[in-house]
Write an enzyme that holds these catalytic residues in place. Structure first.
Site, mmCIF file in Angstrom:
data_model
loop_
_atom_site.group_PDB
_atom_site.id
_atom_site.type_symbol
_atom_site.label_atom_id
_atom_site.label_comp_id
_atom_site.label_asym_id
_atom_site.label_seq_id
_atom_site.Cartn_x
_atom_site.Cartn_y
_atom_site.Cartn_z
ATOM 1 N N LYS A 1 0.835 -1.201 0.000
ATOM 2 C CA LYS A 1 0.000 0.000 0.000
ATOM 3 C C LYS A 1 0.871 1.253 0.000
ATOM 4 O O LYS A 1 0.639 2.188 -0.781
ATOM 5 C CB LYS A 1 -0.926 0.019 1.212
ATOM 6 C CG LYS A 1 -1.915 1.183 1.210
ATOM 7 C CD LYS A 1 -2.574 1.370 2.564
ATOM 8 C CE LYS A 1 -1.642 2.037 3.539
ATOM 9 N NZ LYS A 1 -2.287 2.410 4.814
ATOM 10 N N ASP B 1 -6.465 1.037 1.112
ATOM 11 C CA ASP B 1 -6.489 1.080 2.567
ATOM 12 C C ASP B 1 -7.867 0.630 3.042
ATOM 13 O O ASP B 1 -8.669 0.104 2.264
ATOM 14 C CB ASP B 1 -6.154 2.486 3.069
ATOM 15 C CG ASP B 1 -7.255 3.498 2.749
ATOM 16 O OD1 ASP B 1 -8.158 3.186 1.946
ATOM 17 O OD2 ASP B 1 -7.222 4.603 3.320
#
Length: 215
Positions: free
Chosen positions: A120, A138
């Site tokens: 991420k 997320d």
């Protein structure tokens, strides 16, 4: 979600916010890496509050190494998990100096090798710092993707790969920013504000949350 609806979904989000940006404050690719690494299990606001003074003093890996782990802890002690995060930031700074001449690499594999940097974080850096079309999933984007039907998946990676597949060309660069901001401020976890959602009619979520007046 049908192909035409996906396009319209993004078109409306883009119309409402033509130039979305990360809410993390940073000065260059290095400070962006640090800010995103610090934001794990913390809010952007809490990270910004801690890093304003830090980044005014420290904006390169060499300066971070000179500050040292204890000095860094002093700056970020208000952020959750600050002890382990400080250790990772010092370690990633050392790796950037030793292996990349102090520069942040524009490569996913190289970024993911940095301590405290996962997929991420790498996706955020590649997108924001280097303008690459990546999808940093997320908790907000994972929720929005599954709740709306835009990109369903049991894992963040599954949602990311689906977003990569279904997101039309005009919207790919800013897609993850539109989705995270939508999830943060409209499609909230506990009570999505469907009554003011610009894409409510395209969304698979039922029943839609009523507005305050009708609740």
């Amino acid at each position: 979600m049908k192909k035409a609806d996906v396009f319209e979904f993004y078109r409306r989000l883009a119309e409402a916010n033509p130039h979305p940006e990360t809410e993390l404050e940073y000065r260059n690719p290095f400070t962006l890496v640090v800010a995103v690494a610090l934001s794990a299990q913390a809010t952007d606001a809490s990270v910004n509050k801690a890093t304003r003074a830090l980044f005014a003093e420290v904006d390169t890996p060499d300066k971070m190494l000179a500050l040292g782990e204890e000095g860094l802890k002093h700056h970020i002690k208000t952020i959750g998990l600050f002890n382990s995060k400080a250790k990772n930031v010092i370690a990633l700074s050392r790796m950037l100096v030793d292996e990349h001449g102090g520069a942040v690499p524009a490569d996913r594999a190289a970024l993911e090798r940095l301590p405290g940097v996962g997929r991420k974080t790498a996706n955020v850096v590649m997108n924001v710092a280097f303008g690459q079309e990546t999808f940093a999933v997320d908790t907000h984007i994972f929720r929005v993707g599954n709740r709306t039907g835009l990109a369903k998946g049991k894992t963040p990676l599954a949602v990311e790969l689906t977003l990569d597949k279904v997101t039309p060309a005009p919207f790919r660069l800013h897609a993850h920013h539109w989705l995270i901001l939508h999830g943060r401020y409209v499609c909230k976890a506990r009570r999505p504000e469907c009554w003011r959602c610009p894409v409510a009619d395209l969304c698979a979520y039922t029943p839609k949350t009523p507005g305050p007046a009708s609740a």
